[in-house]
Design a protein around this motif. Structure first.
Motif, PDB file in Angstrom:
ATOM      1  N   ARG A 127      -1.925   2.999 -18.903  1.00  0.00           N
ATOM      2  CA  ARG A 127      -2.949   2.189 -18.264  1.00  0.00           C
ATOM      3  C   ARG A 127      -2.319   1.200 -17.258  1.00  0.00           C
ATOM      4  NH1 ARG A 127      -8.017  -0.539 -20.325  1.00  0.00           N
ATOM      5  NH2 ARG A 127      -8.003   1.085 -21.895  1.00  0.00           N
ATOM      6  N   ALA A 128      -1.154   0.653 -17.631  1.00  0.00           N
ATOM      7  CA  ALA A 128      -0.481  -0.309 -16.739  1.00  0.00           C
ATOM      8  C   ALA A 128      -0.032   0.384 -15.445  1.00  0.00           C
ATOM      9  CB  ALA A 128       0.721  -0.931 -17.449  1.00  0.00           C
ATOM     10  N   GLN A 129       0.494   1.600 -15.586  1.00  0.00           N
ATOM     11  CA  GLN A 129       0.919   2.327 -14.381  1.00  0.00           C
ATOM     12  C   GLN A 129      -0.287   2.674 -13.507  1.00  0.00           C
ATOM     13  OE1 GLN A 129       3.059   5.391 -16.558  1.00  0.00           O
ATOM     14  NE2 GLN A 129       4.983   4.814 -15.582  1.00  0.00           N
ATOM     15  N   TYR A 130      -1.375   3.068 -14.169  1.00  0.00           N
ATOM     16  CA  TYR A 130      -2.605   3.366 -13.430  1.00  0.00           C
ATOM     17  C   TYR A 130      -3.058   2.143 -12.623  1.00  0.00           C
ATOM     18  CZ  TYR A 130      -7.640   3.683 -12.675  1.00  0.00           C
ATOM     19  OH  TYR A 130      -8.876   3.629 -12.107  1.00  0.00           O
ATOM     20  N   LEU A 131      -3.070   0.983 -13.289  1.00  0.00           N
ATOM     21  CA  LEU A 131      -3.513  -0.236 -12.596  1.00  0.00           C
ATOM     22  C   LEU A 131      -2.573  -0.599 -11.447  1.00  0.00           C
ATOM     23  CD1 LEU A 131      -4.801  -2.419 -15.548  1.00  0.00           C
ATOM     24  CD2 LEU A 131      -6.139  -1.572 -13.600  1.00  0.00           C
ATOM     25  N   ASP A 132      -1.287  -0.385 -11.675  1.00  0.00           N
ATOM     26  CA  ASP A 132      -0.289  -0.659 -10.648  1.00  0.00           C
ATOM     27  C   ASP A 132      -0.543   0.214  -9.416  1.00  0.00           C
ATOM     28  OD1 ASP A 132       1.997  -2.011  -9.829  1.00  0.00           O
ATOM     29  OD2 ASP A 132       3.341  -0.416 -10.507  1.00  0.00           O
ATOM     30  N   ILE A 133      -0.816   1.488  -9.664  1.00  0.00           N
ATOM     31  CA  ILE A 133      -1.063   2.422  -8.560  1.00  0.00           C
ATOM     32  C   ILE A 133      -2.326   2.044  -7.782  1.00  0.00           C
ATOM     33  CG2 ILE A 133      -1.810   4.786  -8.026  1.00  0.00           C
ATOM     34  CD1 ILE A 133       0.061   5.733 -10.283  1.00  0.00           C
ATOM     35  N   ILE A 134      -3.428   1.808  -8.494  1.00  0.00           N
ATOM     36  CA  ILE A 134      -4.673   1.545  -7.742  1.00  0.00           C
ATOM     37  C   ILE A 134      -4.628   0.192  -7.053  1.00  0.00           C
ATOM     38  CG2 ILE A 134      -6.113   3.082  -9.155  1.00  0.00           C
ATOM     39  CD1 ILE A 134      -7.405   0.484 -10.300  1.00  0.00           C
ATOM     40  N   THR A 135      -3.916  -0.763  -7.656  1.00  0.00           N
ATOM     41  CA  THR A 135      -3.756  -2.048  -6.970  1.00  0.00           C
ATOM     42  C   THR A 135      -3.030  -1.813  -5.662  1.00  0.00           C
ATOM     43  OG1 THR A 135      -3.618  -3.141  -9.111  1.00  0.00           O
ATOM     44  CG2 THR A 135      -2.869  -4.401  -7.205  1.00  0.00           C
ATOM     45  N   THR A 144       0.831  -1.203   0.000  1.00  0.00           N
ATOM     46  CA  THR A 144       0.000   0.000   0.000  1.00  0.00           C
ATOM     47  C   THR A 144       0.868   1.257   0.000  1.00  0.00           C
ATOM     48  OG1 THR A 144      -1.737  -1.197   1.159  1.00  0.00           O
ATOM     49  CG2 THR A 144      -1.865   1.197   1.224  1.00  0.00           C
ATOM     50  N   ALA A 145       1.853   1.293   0.876  1.00  0.00           N
ATOM     51  CA  ALA A 145       2.721   2.476   0.943  1.00  0.00           C
ATOM     52  C   ALA A 145       3.509   2.636  -0.362  1.00  0.00           C
ATOM     53  CB  ALA A 145       3.667   2.374   2.144  1.00  0.00           C
ATOM     54  N   THR A 146       3.939   1.514  -0.937  1.00  0.00           N
ATOM     55  CA  THR A 146       4.669   1.590  -2.209  1.00  0.00           C
ATOM     56  C   THR A 146       3.756   2.130  -3.310  1.00  0.00           C
ATOM     57  OG1 THR A 146       6.065  -0.256  -1.532  1.00  0.00           O
ATOM     58  CG2 THR A 146       6.038   0.265  -3.881  1.00  0.00           C
ATOM     59  N   GLY A 147       2.496   1.681  -3.325  1.00  0.00           N
ATOM     60  CA  GLY A 147       1.528   2.189  -4.303  1.00  0.00           C
ATOM     61  C   GLY A 147       1.332   3.688  -4.168  1.00  0.00           C
ATOM     62  N   GLU A 148       1.327   4.148  -2.931  1.00  0.00           N
ATOM     63  CA  GLU A 148       1.138   5.585  -2.716  1.00  0.00           C
ATOM     64  C   GLU A 148       2.361   6.380  -3.169  1.00  0.00           C
ATOM     65  OE1 GLU A 148      -0.025   5.198   1.313  1.00  0.00           O
ATOM     66  OE2 GLU A 148      -2.155   5.247   0.843  1.00  0.00           O
ATOM     67  N   ILE A 149       3.532   5.813  -2.941  1.00  0.00           N
ATOM     68  CA  ILE A 149       4.751   6.482  -3.419  1.00  0.00           C
ATOM     69  C   ILE A 149       4.725   6.570  -4.954  1.00  0.00           C
ATOM     70  CG2 ILE A 149       7.259   6.216  -3.698  1.00  0.00           C
ATOM     71  CD1 ILE A 149       7.387   5.266  -0.790  1.00  0.00           C
ATOM     72  N   LYS A 150       4.282   5.482  -5.594  1.00  0.00           N
ATOM     73  CA  LYS A 150       4.198   5.495  -7.066  1.00  0.00           C
ATOM     74  C   LYS A 150       3.187   6.528  -7.541  1.00  0.00           C
ATOM     75  CE  LYS A 150       5.592   0.732  -7.941  1.00  0.00           C
ATOM     76  NZ  LYS A 150       5.185  -0.593  -8.424  1.00  0.00           N
ATOM     77  N   GLU A 151       2.064   6.620  -6.820  1.00  0.00           N
ATOM     78  CA  GLU A 151       1.058   7.615  -7.209  1.00  0.00           C
ATOM     79  C   GLU A 151       1.629   9.028  -7.124  1.00  0.00           C
ATOM     80  OE1 GLU A 151      -2.566   8.015  -4.788  1.00  0.00           O
ATOM     81  OE2 GLU A 151      -3.635   8.368  -6.670  1.00  0.00           O
ATOM     82  N   ILE A 152       2.353   9.297  -6.039  1.00  0.00           N
ATOM     83  CA  ILE A 152       2.945  10.625  -5.888  1.00  0.00           C
ATOM     84  C   ILE A 152       3.966  10.877  -6.998  1.00  0.00           C
ATOM     85  CG2 ILE A 152       4.411  12.053  -4.398  1.00  0.00           C
ATOM     86  CD1 ILE A 152       3.058  10.583  -1.987  1.00  0.00           C
ATOM     87  N   ALA A 153       4.752   9.843  -7.322  1.00  0.00           N
ATOM     88  CA  ALA A 153       5.786  10.009  -8.356  1.00  0.00           C
ATOM     89  C   ALA A 153       5.160  10.333  -9.712  1.00  0.00           C
ATOM     90  CB  ALA A 153       6.638   8.743  -8.445  1.00  0.00           C
ATOM     91  N   LEU A 154       3.932   9.838  -9.930  1.00  0.00           N
ATOM     92  CA  LEU A 154       3.283  10.053 -11.236  1.00  0.00           C
ATOM     93  C   LEU A 154       2.233  11.168 -11.194  1.00  0.00           C
ATOM     94  CD1 LEU A 154       3.023   6.354 -12.398  1.00  0.00           C
ATOM     95  CD2 LEU A 154       4.258   8.181 -13.561  1.00  0.00           C
ATOM     96  N   LEU A 155       2.168  11.868 -10.051  1.00  0.00           N
ATOM     97  CA  LEU A 155       1.216  12.970  -9.933  1.00  0.00           C
ATOM     98  C   LEU A 155       1.530  14.010 -11.008  1.00  0.00           C
ATOM     99  CD1 LEU A 155      -0.897  12.999  -7.644  1.00  0.00           C
ATOM    100  CD2 LEU A 155       0.547  14.585  -6.409  1.00  0.00           C
ATOM    101  N   ARG A 156       0.471  14.542 -11.618  1.00  0.00           N
ATOM    102  CA  ARG A 156       0.618  15.572 -12.660  1.00  0.00           C
ATOM    103  C   ARG A 156       1.455  15.101 -13.839  1.00  0.00           C
ATOM    104  NH1 ARG A 156      -2.337  19.215 -11.182  1.00  0.00           N
ATOM    105  NH2 ARG A 156      -2.607  19.876  -9.039  1.00  0.00           N
ATOM    106  N   ASN A 157       1.536  13.777 -14.024  1.00  0.00           N
ATOM    107  CA  ASN A 157       2.225  13.258 -15.207  1.00  0.00           C
ATOM    108  C   ASN A 157       1.181  12.674 -16.153  1.00  0.00           C
ATOM    109  OD1 ASN A 157       3.631  11.936 -17.147  1.00  0.00           O
ATOM    110  ND2 ASN A 157       5.052  10.907 -15.744  1.00  0.00           N
ATOM    111  N   PRO A 158       0.779  13.441 -17.181  1.00  0.00           N
ATOM    112  CA  PRO A 158      -0.310  12.977 -18.046  1.00  0.00           C
ATOM    113  C   PRO A 158       0.114  11.845 -18.974  1.00  0.00           C
ATOM    114  CG  PRO A 158       0.553  15.077 -18.820  1.00  0.00           C
ATOM    115  CD  PRO A 158       1.296  14.759 -17.559  1.00  0.00           C
ATOM    116  N   ALA A 159       1.413  11.526 -18.989  1.00  0.00           N
ATOM    117  CA  ALA A 159       1.869  10.418 -19.836  1.00  0.00           C
ATOM    118  C   ALA A 159       1.661   9.076 -19.144  1.00  0.00           C
ATOM    119  CB  ALA A 159       3.342  10.613 -20.196  1.00  0.00           C
TER     120      ALA A 159
END
Lengths: 322, 322
Positions: free
Chosen positions: B158-166, B140-155
């Protein structure tokens, strides 16, 4: 001290290798922060305590290192969160992780290290290990909450001071020793001895640390004196100083402390007064009480090189100048 | 839905009583914050999942409630830290804990609840429980770190999105189900089924949540639309929207997103486009894939009232409008 230094020199490479092995598979978004914290060094005193306690209690397992490393990871997690609370700029001479990676990253990195320590402990199939770790985290975090609640409160009592330092420092040293005893398969008496050793060592360690903050001999460490006073952390030397002031002076100083109105001159004056009254030395002497208790807790242990090192560690903690 | 509602109505009082019993002895400096988080409500869906999974898998133990409550404590700890990361103002309609008690207190309170959950798990003497909890926190904490790393990154792909929400959502629902299976003494196949059910339920739940953020039907929930877009959280509806734009338009929109130059009008325009293209509906349909997988993972289970409730929960998650 030489037997302790020699032991540390011998064990450190394997402890560090274990820390590396246990963290190297963390995700690439997490690893740099963890490496930053672990590579900043530190004396690895907690994993050393786990090894020493385990061996002094006759541990014959050859898988103690991961558990010892888990205790260091727990400590590192705690440091990551502490530095945010204290808004610390430096940690072990390096820029604090929350300033390098951001607060969010440091909070989550701490959570990951707490969890990793628990996962490592769970892999031993000994629930007592997890139980100890959980208790230590709860006590440590509670101690820190109490410290924050009493920040800039000069009416802090000696009992409150002891409660805070036991919480914020002693429980993590205690758990290092408890884990060693559990790995050695110690019975209830053995576990209790290890607990008492670690707890009293931790209390003494923090009291000496707090004495050093007022002690001229600490100048060798390069740390400025009176740092705790400046941060509003009112420790034993200050408690002793306030105790011996006449009521009128006491009210005046306490008002100034409470309203955070101390300037550099005021701080220098209090530090000077504490030194000339010998209250830094008296503080250190109070640490001696806990060193004596820690020593007593090892009495029933048979003679081993590790027991001797545990004893010499007590002398080191009591007499250290930085 | 009625069987789920009835089950929750029946079980909630005991879950809440258990949460109260397990936290009431926390120190007075800690308790108000913990009460604030727990009393803010929430649906207790995670402990309900633990109960349902345990019983659907034939659990005959009568001590499942503390473990179910531990899963809720884990979730609460995670919320405490999340709200700091997101700088959230409200949580479940109440002022977020870090704003009421301060950031330091909220960080330490989260640490205490993580540890309490682990201590409760350790008391069952089943190391697999602790292992699961630790993995869930790390993921969970790793997913949140990934979400923060990709914040405001419109590129974001779909795979990264799924990785984050998982990471940020699904693992905490998964662990709720895993703990239920472990309490039921499930074999490896049973544990795998529970894991797959929880994981896929969690992914579907978050995809629907992300669809609702763009869906006009969500107006009933009182949440403003496009909140994720405003916060720079780029979710599946936006990924789908960008995919279907012509290259030139895509570059223009992505530049604006990347430079955080979207004003209220721009946001309303993107929300409107996503709705008129039906991409919020398409997003929800994608959640259906995971719902189907979750359903399949229960196939080998014998018919029980709890299995039926687990199935009806899937329908609820897929069709919910708030």
């Amino acid at each position: 001290m030489n037997i302790l230094k020699a032991y540390m020199a011998r064990e450190l490479p394997r402890i560090n290798q274990t820390l590396y092995d246990l963290t190297k598979d963390l995700e690439p978004e997490v690893l740099p922060l963890v490496e930053h914290v672990l590579k900043a060094g530190g004396k690895r005193i907690r994993p050393i305590l786990t090894l020493l306690t385990a061996r002094a209690m006759g541990c014959t397992r050859n898988d103690v290192y991961p558990m010892a490393a888990a205790v260091e990871l727990l400590h590192s997690a705690s440091l990551l969160h502490d530095d945010i609370l204290d808004n610390a700029g430096l940690r072990r001479g390096k820029k604090a992780a929350h300033l390098v990676f951001g607060t969010s990253h440091a909070i989550l990195g701490g959570d990951i290290l707490f969890a990793l320590a628990n996962r490592i402990a769970a892999e031993y199939n000994i629930p007592a290990l997890t139980h100890c770790l959980a208790q230590a985290i709860m006590h440590t975090a509670t101690g820190e909450i109490k410290e924050i609640a009493l920040l800039r409160n000069p009416a802090i009592t000696r009992a409150q001071y002891l409660d805070i330092i036991t919480g914020k420092t002693a429980y993590l040293l205690q758990v290092a020793c408890q884990c060693g005893a559990i790995m050695a398969g110690a019975d209830a008496t053995g576990l209790e001895s290890a607990s008492r050793y670690g707890l009293n060592l931790g209390i003494a360690f923090q009291i000496v640390d707090d004495a050093l903050d007022y002690s001229s001999s600490a100048a060798v460490s390069g740390k400025p004196l009176g740092g705790d006073l400046k941060e509003g952390k009112f420790t034993l030397p200050l408690v002793l100083y306030l105790q011996q002031l006449a009521d009128e002076d006491k009210t005046r100083v306490m008002d100034k402390l409470a309203s955070n109105a101390m300037d550099a001159k005021d701080i220098a004056q209090v530090v000077g007064a504490i030194q000339s009254l010998g209250l830094d030395v008296q503080t250190r002497q109070e640490a001696g009480t806990y060193i004596t208790r820690a020593k007593a807790s090892l009495e029933h242990l048979g003679d081993t090189p590790e027991k001797n090192i545990l004893l010499s560690l007590l002398d080191f903690v009591l007499h250290r100048e930085k």
